[in-house]
Design a protein around this motif. Sequence first.
Motif, PDB file in Angstrom:
ATOM      1  N   VAL A  29       0.735  -1.082  -0.126  1.00 43.91           N
ATOM      2  CA  VAL A  29      -0.047  -0.001   0.059  1.00 43.91           C
ATOM      3  C   VAL A  29       1.030   1.216   0.000  1.00 43.91           C
ATOM      4  O   VAL A  29       1.658   1.355   1.078  1.00 43.91           O
ATOM      5  CB  VAL A  29      -1.065   0.013   1.199  1.00 43.91           C
ATOM      6  N   GLU A  30       0.830   2.006  -1.073  1.00 40.58           N
ATOM      7  CA  GLU A  30       1.720   3.029  -1.089  1.00 40.58           C
ATOM      8  C   GLU A  30       1.077   4.218  -0.515  1.00 40.58           C
ATOM      9  O   GLU A  30       1.784   5.179   0.115  1.00 40.58           O
ATOM     10  CB  GLU A  30       1.982   3.489  -2.713  1.00 40.58           C
ATOM     11  N   SER A  31      -0.286   4.675  -0.930  1.00 37.50           N
ATOM     12  CA  SER A  31      -1.043   5.505  -0.147  1.00 37.50           C
ATOM     13  C   SER A  31      -2.404   5.014  -0.006  1.00 37.50           C
ATOM     14  O   SER A  31      -2.872   4.140  -0.761  1.00 37.50           O
ATOM     15  CB  SER A  31      -0.855   6.771  -0.744  1.00 37.50           C
ATOM     16  N   GLU A  32      -3.116   5.605   1.121  1.00 38.83           N
ATOM     17  CA  GLU A  32      -4.481   5.372   1.211  1.00 38.83           C
ATOM     18  C   GLU A  32      -5.324   6.295   1.789  1.00 38.83           C
ATOM     19  O   GLU A  32      -4.793   7.030   2.533  1.00 38.83           O
ATOM     20  CB  GLU A  32      -4.369   4.037   2.130  1.00 38.83           C
ATOM     21  N   MET A  33      -6.548   6.330   1.655  1.00 32.58           N
ATOM     22  CA  MET A  33      -7.398   7.229   2.302  1.00 32.58           C
ATOM     23  C   MET A  33      -8.884   6.779   2.820  1.00 32.58           C
ATOM     24  O   MET A  33      -9.320   5.795   2.207  1.00 32.58           O
ATOM     25  CB  MET A  33      -7.647   8.588   1.717  1.00 32.58           C
ATOM     26  N   LEU A  34      -9.256   7.038   3.788  1.00 27.22           N
ATOM     27  CA  LEU A  34     -10.613   6.725   4.136  1.00 27.22           C
ATOM     28  C   LEU A  34     -11.469   8.114   4.184  1.00 27.22           C
ATOM     29  O   LEU A  34     -11.126   9.197   4.696  1.00 27.22           O
ATOM     30  CB  LEU A  34     -10.543   6.080   5.591  1.00 27.22           C
ATOM     31  N   ALA A  35     -12.705   8.197   3.552  1.00 23.71           N
ATOM     32  CA  ALA A  35     -13.626   9.448   3.402  1.00 23.71           C
ATOM     33  C   ALA A  35     -14.912   8.953   3.776  1.00 23.71           C
ATOM     34  O   ALA A  35     -15.312   7.826   3.606  1.00 23.71           O
ATOM     35  CB  ALA A  35     -13.197  10.106   2.144  1.00 23.71           C
ATOM     36  N   GLN A  36     -15.660  10.044   3.960  1.00 30.08           N
ATOM     37  CA  GLN A  36     -17.207   9.757   4.230  1.00 30.08           C
ATOM     38  C   GLN A  36     -17.850  10.811   3.386  1.00 30.08           C
ATOM     39  O   GLN A  36     -17.500  11.888   3.041  1.00 30.08           O
ATOM     40  CB  GLN A  36     -17.479  10.061   5.769  1.00 30.08           C
ATOM     41  N   SER A  37     -19.111  10.094   3.044  1.00 26.69           N
ATOM     42  CA  SER A  37     -20.040  11.096   2.460  1.00 26.69           C
ATOM     43  C   SER A  37     -21.523  10.712   2.985  1.00 26.69           C
ATOM     44  O   SER A  37     -21.883   9.383   2.868  1.00 26.69           O
ATOM     45  CB  SER A  37     -20.139  11.017   1.021  1.00 26.69           C
ATOM     46  N   ASP A  38     -22.330  11.526   3.533  1.00 26.40           N
ATOM     47  CA  ASP A  38     -23.464  11.021   4.084  1.00 26.40           C
ATOM     48  C   ASP A  38     -23.396  10.045   5.038  1.00 26.40           C
ATOM     49  O   ASP A  38     -24.322   8.842   5.132  1.00 26.40           O
ATOM     50  CB  ASP A  38     -24.490  11.015   3.080  1.00 26.40           C
ATOM     51  N   HIS A  39     -22.308  10.143   5.778  1.00 25.74           N
ATOM     52  CA  HIS A  39     -22.070   9.056   7.074  1.00 25.74           C
ATOM     53  C   HIS A  39     -21.610   7.441   6.486  1.00 25.74           C
ATOM     54  O   HIS A  39     -21.863   6.531   7.042  1.00 25.74           O
ATOM     55  CB  HIS A  39     -23.254   8.776   7.788  1.00 25.74           C
ATOM     56  N   HIS A  40     -21.467   7.522   5.063  1.00 26.15           N
ATOM     57  CA  HIS A  40     -21.068   6.260   4.367  1.00 26.15           C
ATOM     58  C   HIS A  40     -19.640   6.368   4.071  1.00 26.15           C
ATOM     59  O   HIS A  40     -19.156   7.160   3.601  1.00 26.15           O
ATOM     60  CB  HIS A  40     -21.904   5.874   3.254  1.00 26.15           C
ATOM     61  N   TYR A  41     -19.051   5.024   4.214  1.00 30.37           N
ATOM     62  CA  TYR A  41     -17.715   5.136   3.824  1.00 30.37           C
ATOM     63  C   TYR A  41     -17.084   4.883   2.456  1.00 30.37           C
ATOM     64  O   TYR A  41     -17.805   4.267   1.702  1.00 30.37           O
ATOM     65  CB  TYR A  41     -16.801   3.975   4.758  1.00 30.37           C
ATOM     66  N   PHE A  42     -15.953   5.452   2.236  1.00 28.29           N
ATOM     67  CA  PHE A  42     -15.189   5.398   0.855  1.00 28.29           C
ATOM     68  C   PHE A  42     -14.029   5.375   1.099  1.00 28.29           C
ATOM     69  O   PHE A  42     -13.296   6.224   1.927  1.00 28.29           O
ATOM     70  CB  PHE A  42     -15.558   6.731  -0.019  1.00 28.29           C
ATOM     71  N   TYR A  43     -13.280   3.993   0.810  1.00 35.89           N
ATOM     72  CA  TYR A  43     -11.920   3.984   0.758  1.00 35.89           C
ATOM     73  C   TYR A  43     -11.101   3.929  -0.362  1.00 35.89           C
ATOM     74  O   TYR A  43     -11.687   3.421  -1.419  1.00 35.89           O
ATOM     75  CB  TYR A  43     -11.725   2.600   1.627  1.00 35.89           C
ATOM     76  N   SER A  44      -9.955   4.316  -0.573  1.00 37.67           N
ATOM     77  CA  SER A  44      -9.144   4.208  -1.774  1.00 37.67           C
ATOM     78  C   SER A  44      -7.714   4.034  -1.398  1.00 37.67           C
ATOM     79  O   SER A  44      -7.310   4.422  -0.394  1.00 37.67           O
ATOM     80  CB  SER A  44      -9.054   5.507  -2.669  1.00 37.67           C
ATOM     81  N   ALA A  45      -7.024   3.227  -2.158  1.00 38.19           N
ATOM     82  CA  ALA A  45      -5.550   2.864  -1.973  1.00 38.19           C
ATOM     83  C   ALA A  45      -4.962   2.696  -3.409  1.00 38.19           C
ATOM     84  O   ALA A  45      -5.393   2.166  -4.312  1.00 38.19           O
ATOM     85  CB  ALA A  45      -5.549   1.627  -1.308  1.00 38.19           C
ATOM     86  N   LEU A  46      -3.639   3.361  -3.297  1.00 39.46           N
ATOM     87  CA  LEU A  46      -2.730   2.834  -4.274  1.00 39.46           C
ATOM     88  C   LEU A  46      -1.867   1.998  -3.906  1.00 39.46           C
ATOM     89  O   LEU A  46      -0.994   2.227  -2.867  1.00 39.46           O
ATOM     90  CB  LEU A  46      -2.103   4.314  -4.906  1.00 39.46           C
ATOM     91  N   VAL A  47      -1.673   0.918  -4.755  1.00 38.29           N
ATOM     92  CA  VAL A  47      -1.033  -0.229  -4.312  1.00 38.29           C
ATOM     93  C   VAL A  47      -0.050  -0.719  -5.369  1.00 38.29           C
ATOM     94  O   VAL A  47      -0.120  -0.231  -6.587  1.00 38.29           O
ATOM     95  CB  VAL A  47      -1.716  -1.401  -3.985  1.00 38.29           C
ATOM     96  N   SER A  48       1.271  -1.149  -4.977  1.00 37.64           N
ATOM     97  CA  SER A  48       2.208  -1.537  -6.005  1.00 37.64           C
ATOM     98  C   SER A  48       2.613  -3.042  -5.826  1.00 37.64           C
ATOM     99  O   SER A  48       2.761  -3.314  -4.509  1.00 37.64           O
ATOM    100  CB  SER A  48       3.259  -0.767  -6.100  1.00 37.64           C
ATOM    101  N   SER A  49       3.142  -3.805  -6.686  1.00 35.60           N
ATOM    102  CA  SER A  49       3.534  -5.070  -6.503  1.00 35.60           C
ATOM    103  C   SER A  49       4.849  -5.264  -5.604  1.00 35.60           C
ATOM    104  O   SER A  49       5.547  -4.382  -5.899  1.00 35.60           O
ATOM    105  CB  SER A  49       3.608  -5.920  -7.850  1.00 35.60           C
ATOM    106  N   LYS A  50       4.587  -6.097  -4.645  1.00 35.13           N
ATOM    107  CA  LYS A  50       6.049  -6.298  -3.847  1.00 35.13           C
ATOM    108  C   LYS A  50       7.220  -6.942  -4.761  1.00 35.13           C
ATOM    109  O   LYS A  50       7.782  -6.789  -4.310  1.00 35.13           O
ATOM    110  CB  LYS A  50       5.586  -7.258  -2.708  1.00 35.13           C
ATOM    111  N   ALA A  51       6.527  -7.616  -5.755  1.00 35.78           N
ATOM    112  CA  ALA A  51       7.715  -8.048  -6.553  1.00 35.78           C
ATOM    113  C   ALA A  51       8.451  -7.250  -7.321  1.00 35.78           C
ATOM    114  O   ALA A  51       9.668  -7.146  -7.837  1.00 35.78           O
ATOM    115  CB  ALA A  51       6.950  -9.255  -7.467  1.00 35.78           C
ATOM    116  N   ALA A  52       7.682  -6.211  -7.597  1.00 39.01           N
ATOM    117  CA  ALA A  52       8.425  -4.934  -8.464  1.00 39.01           C
ATOM    118  C   ALA A  52       9.200  -4.041  -7.697  1.00 39.01           C
ATOM    119  O   ALA A  52      10.262  -3.208  -7.973  1.00 39.01           O
ATOM    120  CB  ALA A  52       7.314  -4.149  -9.139  1.00 39.01           C
ATOM    121  N   ASN A  53       9.048  -4.107  -6.516  1.00 36.54           N
ATOM    122  CA  ASN A  53       9.841  -3.248  -5.495  1.00 36.54           C
ATOM    123  C   ASN A  53      11.408  -3.969  -4.982  1.00 36.54           C
ATOM    124  O   ASN A  53      11.521  -5.072  -5.260  1.00 36.54           O
ATOM    125  CB  ASN A  53       9.211  -2.864  -4.148  1.00 36.54           C
TER     126      ASN A  53
END
Length: 155
Positions: free
Chosen positions: A131-155
Amino acid sequence: MNKTLTSQQLFSHVHRTWECYSQSPLNQVADNHYEATWAEDLDWFAAKVKAPNDCALLFGIDPVLGLLISGEMFDRPTTFIDQADVHDALGELTHIVARTITADLGINHSLQTPEAVTTQQRQHFLNAFNVESEMLAQSDHHYFYSALVSSKAAN
């Protein structure tokens, strides 16, 4: 991944796109905040970038919120929105955000068509990717999660 985004930059990309389609405000709640307890209740989508970058954008969205933004994107009452419409709208939202992020990161490789992600596939992403970056947000008391991920093999 050579360059990544902070959670605030990730939220900014999501927020700009969200505002184009929804009148409901989206507010960032936290960064680095993935929890399996609420993650099971979300609908998940992923947009992968083809090799050699081997990275992806993950979205997890509360089904109620997914229905609401789908109705707004299609300009129809939610009573006329079905699951296929929700998948189309959330796939498009994922694609738009992923496209802006890959451009911002200077990734010039093809973005695969976003797809709905099962619980098993989500676990694969979390086990096989960093997980390179992630965030949790809300709208009308409902969750929205997003993450930018990269392969462990590529690192």
